[in-house]
Design a protein around this motif. Structure first.
Motif, mmCIF file in Angstrom:
data_model
loop_
_atom_site.group_PDB
_atom_site.id
_atom_site.type_symbol
_atom_site.label_atom_id
_atom_site.label_comp_id
_atom_site.label_asym_id
_atom_site.label_seq_id
_atom_site.Cartn_x
_atom_site.Cartn_y
_atom_site.Cartn_z
ATOM 1 N N ALA A 28 5.156 2.517 -10.506
ATOM 2 C CA ALA A 28 4.303 3.717 -10.677
ATOM 3 C C ALA A 28 3.783 3.882 -9.096
ATOM 4 C CB ALA A 28 3.104 3.571 -11.472
ATOM 5 N N PRO A 29 4.633 4.570 -8.366
ATOM 6 C CA PRO A 29 4.752 4.654 -6.912
ATOM 7 C C PRO A 29 3.228 5.633 -6.533
ATOM 8 C CG PRO A 29 6.959 5.247 -7.166
ATOM 9 C CD PRO A 29 6.084 4.987 -8.660
ATOM 10 N N PRO A 30 2.509 5.449 -5.629
ATOM 11 C CA PRO A 30 1.576 6.163 -5.346
ATOM 12 C C PRO A 30 1.704 7.331 -4.829
ATOM 13 C CG PRO A 30 1.377 4.420 -3.613
ATOM 14 C CD PRO A 30 2.527 4.080 -4.789
ATOM 15 N N ALA A 60 -1.574 6.670 -0.570
ATOM 16 C CA ALA A 60 -1.218 5.668 0.656
ATOM 17 C C ALA A 60 -1.173 6.678 1.781
ATOM 18 C CB ALA A 60 0.326 5.211 0.262
ATOM 19 N N ALA A 61 -1.479 6.146 2.909
ATOM 20 C CA ALA A 61 -1.691 6.969 4.130
ATOM 21 C C ALA A 61 -1.182 6.355 5.375
ATOM 22 C CB ALA A 61 -3.188 7.372 4.319
ATOM 23 N N LEU A 62 -0.353 6.968 6.151
ATOM 24 C CA LEU A 62 0.451 6.436 7.162
ATOM 25 C C LEU A 62 -0.182 7.271 8.568
ATOM 26 C CD1 LEU A 62 2.543 4.513 8.828
ATOM 27 C CD2 LEU A 62 3.965 6.640 8.565
ATOM 28 N N VAL A 63 -0.768 6.686 9.511
ATOM 29 C CA VAL A 63 -1.374 7.154 10.669
ATOM 30 C C VAL A 63 -0.766 6.364 11.923
ATOM 31 C CG1 VAL A 63 -3.460 5.785 10.585
ATOM 32 C CG2 VAL A 63 -3.430 8.112 11.778
ATOM 33 N N ILE A 102 7.044 3.364 -2.462
ATOM 34 C CA ILE A 102 6.787 4.780 -1.790
ATOM 35 C C ILE A 102 7.829 5.707 -2.441
ATOM 36 C CG2 ILE A 102 6.380 6.259 -0.055
ATOM 37 C CD1 ILE A 102 3.980 4.448 -0.368
ATOM 38 N N ASP A 103 7.454 6.657 -3.133
ATOM 39 C CA ASP A 103 8.306 7.758 -3.700
ATOM 40 C C ASP A 103 8.421 8.870 -2.545
ATOM 41 O OD1 ASP A 103 9.763 9.775 -4.961
ATOM 42 O OD2 ASP A 103 8.394 9.683 -6.795
ATOM 43 N N PRO A 104 9.822 8.919 -2.074
ATOM 44 C CA PRO A 104 10.020 10.021 -0.825
ATOM 45 C C PRO A 104 9.894 11.275 -1.290
ATOM 46 C CG PRO A 104 12.199 8.683 -1.636
ATOM 47 C CD PRO A 104 10.848 7.944 -2.386
#
Length: 304
Positions: A28-30, A60-63, A102-104
């Motif tokens: 269940a990808p976020p 999910a957050a990428l910085v 992670i779901d693209p």
């Protein structure tokens, strides 16, 4: 969970932090977002304030540090190239898309201040981005053109002369984004609330980061003067858009920029004005950041 990762970007790498919800389940990808931060800032400042809160709420957050800045690679240092800032976002999406769990197909962007303009400019042509969130978004081109006392064309003439001199001497001059102290600002006659709050955030213990130099390579200013973050937005940026603005307008122009974006975008979904907040208070004041994140979570939950 916080993971320090690198983002491949051609011959260099970007230093990045991936904030993940606890107990991520590949079945269940976020939802996930890539953050684009303000000019002069690095990943451990405003971006971390928002990314950590989003992860705590299940997103999910990428910085990342922009190319040529912070802990990322790239020469010359301290370059603020708006076009490369946009490319950075696309490279970050490349990397995020390969993370297990992670779901693209459920990746959005969040742009803050100048990063808002960069995120919008990128989303026009990178339709892997499924939703565009912005907080106090700025158009760096509009801002830089407005700063020139003799107009942008005269500024470009001066920059051309400076480039000739740089080529002759091999020296690459840098200028301050902000005065380094409140005393320097006062001596220069810069006592407005936005400037003082910017210095208080970036140049004191409140928000200072050892990897943020407060210096900008002058050579990049010609690129900023010719840039328009919102060019062709009305034709190309079909993704759902959220705009969050500070209710106290000031000299940053972000309120006006955000309203212009809202009016030009083909698919505006949510507009929020946080009354009482100033531009730089949206960076770290818990009351205002919390209100923005609440609204961002709703937006991404509905549109990713």
């Amino acid at each position: 969970m916080l993971q320090h990762i690198t983002v491949p970007r051609g011959p260099i790498e970007l230093a990045a932090d991936l904030h993940l919800p606890d107990g991520i389940d590949e079945a269940a990808p976020p939802r996930a977002v890539v953050l684009s931060t303000p000019g002069s800032s690095v990943k451990g400042q405003i971006g971390a304030n928002y990314a950590s809160r989003l992860a705590a709420r299940g997103i999910a957050a990428l910085v990342f540090d922009p190319a040529h800045q912070g802990q990322s690679g790239g020469e010359p240092r301290d370059l603020e190239d708006p076009y490369r800032r946009g490319e950075d976002i696309s490279y970050a999406i490349d990397a995020l898309s390969t993370v297990p769990g992670i779901d693209p197909d459920r990746i959005g962007v969040l742009g803050i201040c100048a990063g808002g303009g960069y995120a919008v400019h990128t989303a026009r042509t990178d339709h892997r981005i499924k939703a565009v969130g912005t907080v106090v978004p700025g158009n760096m081109g509009t801002s830089f053109r407005s700063f020139q006392p003799d107009g942008p064309a005269a500024a470009l003439d001066d920059l051309a002369d400076a480039r000739i001199e740089e080529t002759r001497t091999g020296e690459l001059p840098r200028v301050n984004w902000l005065p380094d102290t409140l005393e320097e600002a006062a001596a220069a006659g810069l006592t407005d609330i936005d400037t003082t709050q910017a210095i208080t955030f970036y140049r004191t213990e409140r928000g200072r980061n050892e990897h943020s130099t407060n210096r900008r390579l002058s050579r990049g200013d010609s690129l900023l003067l010719g840039y328009d973050a919102y060019h062709l937005v009305d034709q190309l940026m079909t993704q759902p858009l959220q705009v969050i603005l500070a209710g106290r307008t000031g000299n940053t122009g972000s309120y006006e920029s955000g309203m212009q974006l809202w009016e030009r975008a083909p698919n505006p979904v949510d507009l929020m004005v946080i009354e009482g907040a100033g531009h730089y208070e949206m960076y770290d004041e818990p009351e205002y950041v919390g209100a923005a994140v609440d609204r961002l979570v709703d937006f991404y939950s509905e549109n990713l």
